[in-house]
Design a protein around this motif. Sequence first.
Motif, short mmCIF file in Angstrom:
data_model
loop_
_atom_site.label_atom_id
_atom_site.label_comp_id
_atom_site.label_asym_id
_atom_site.label_seq_id
_atom_site.Cartn_x
_atom_site.Cartn_y
_atom_site.Cartn_z
N GLU A 209 64.54 25.22 -16.20
CA GLU A 209 64.01 24.37 -17.32
C GLU A 209 62.58 23.86 -16.99
N GLY A 210 61.71 24.22 -17.70
CA GLY A 210 60.41 23.61 -17.47
C GLY A 210 59.43 24.12 -16.56
N GLU A 211 60.13 25.19 -15.48
CA GLU A 211 59.27 25.96 -14.58
C GLU A 211 59.09 27.40 -14.87
N VAL A 212 57.87 27.66 -14.52
CA VAL A 212 57.22 29.07 -14.74
C VAL A 212 58.46 30.17 -14.58
N ARG A 213 58.71 30.92 -15.72
CA ARG A 213 59.56 32.00 -15.64
C ARG A 213 58.91 33.32 -15.07
N SER A 228 58.34 33.75 -26.26
CA SER A 228 57.18 32.90 -26.58
C SER A 228 57.33 31.57 -25.60
N ASN A 229 56.22 31.20 -24.93
CA ASN A 229 56.26 29.98 -24.09
C ASN A 229 56.52 28.89 -25.23
N GLY A 234 56.42 25.42 -23.44
CA GLY A 234 55.06 25.93 -22.97
C GLY A 234 55.26 26.61 -21.50
N THR A 235 56.22 26.72 -21.08
CA THR A 235 56.29 27.59 -19.61
C THR A 235 55.71 28.87 -19.66
N LYS A 236 54.98 29.37 -18.70
CA LYS A 236 54.37 30.87 -18.61
C LYS A 236 55.42 31.59 -18.30
N VAL A 248 51.70 35.78 -18.59
CA VAL A 248 51.99 35.91 -20.11
C VAL A 248 52.14 34.70 -20.84
N LEU A 249 51.82 34.51 -22.00
CA LEU A 249 52.12 33.36 -22.93
C LEU A 249 53.37 34.05 -23.87
#
Length: 386
Positions: A209-213, A228-229, A234-236, A248-249
């Motif tokens: 949770e909360g980190e870049v995927r 979608s982020n 908002g994570t990319k 990617v967003l």
Amino acid sequence: MMRLKPKQYFIELLNKLYDGSITKKELEKLSYFFHNNQELKSWPEHFGSKTEIEERIFSRLQSDIHKESSKEIRVIPLYKKAIFKYSVAASVVFLISLTYFFNRNNSTPSIVSPTIVEENIKPGTDKATLTLEDGSVIELDKSQMYQNKNVRSNGSQIVYETNDEATNEIVYNYLTIPRGGEYHIILSDGTQVWLNSESQLKYPVSFIEGEVRQVELVYGEAYFDVSSNIDHNGTKFIVNNQSQKIEVLGTEFNIKANKNEMNIYTTLVEGEVIINAIGSKQKLLPNQQSNLDIENKNVTIADVDVIPEISWKNGLFIFRNKSLKEIMRVIERWYDVDIVFVNKDLESVKFRGVIKKQVSIEEILTIMKSSSINSYDINNRTIILK
């Protein structure tokens, strides 16, 4: 904005079709959605019957194709026949009832009606190998179901459920698609990935949770529909692949990075991505394709027609002025065969046309033999072109 449920989205597209506001991209999605979502048994009565909806879709497709004089499908002399509407639809996403091919020196396509040929060489099917975090290997195919903890497979796709328990450790699985296979995976964040033959994806069982995927397309070809982020704080979403990284967003795109090939192609269908390769970043817009030349270490971007690039995931191979050598690489992976050119001049002959992915290998060879190939032999799983 939350993503609509499938039926809601389907009805929204139907409304746009009927009021005339539907875009080309939306029409393509509606076409595929209409023919590939059998669970949608009903819709509001004012849309009419399934046949009426189908006719309206065909009518709009025909109208759009006629308006686009630059489209290659216009040179195929089938528009006065009833089959034209299927040919037009095939240029988008539909499966067609004929397979056709013609080379650059022949304006008349060779046409063969599909038949079932009993032979050892069969078209590809849904199958994959799942490698778990402990190293154990699970074979996935249509003959069996699989379920374990938060993951389940119905034989044609594998789904990772959202894990409600917070995790601070990334655990990876691998999904490997052999030659003669394809598979669909839904990751724990809702991202969907379609994997083509001879491909491998490395991905987390669940994201932190909360980190870049992040996932990795180790090799092969994949179509991504990224969650979608906005739905993930908002994570990319990042796809790593050999010599490039794609930021990617929330979007849809295709990556082709096949084994033993020196070019990686990234094709954007919708949204926006950033290609990070060879020490530079470049933005990719819809209907654009980046070509990463690994050997020469450079990236070029060009406008493309995305339909042939992504047709493989919709049951078709669409070739636009491709060399026979390029086409046969696709055939090798999907039919799990090896192809040998005795006559090297054949490698550069250009073809264009549509192949329904479930036709027999002999039908494809018969069509090509009628226009360019002198003869061919099949020895076990090796095809020799003469």
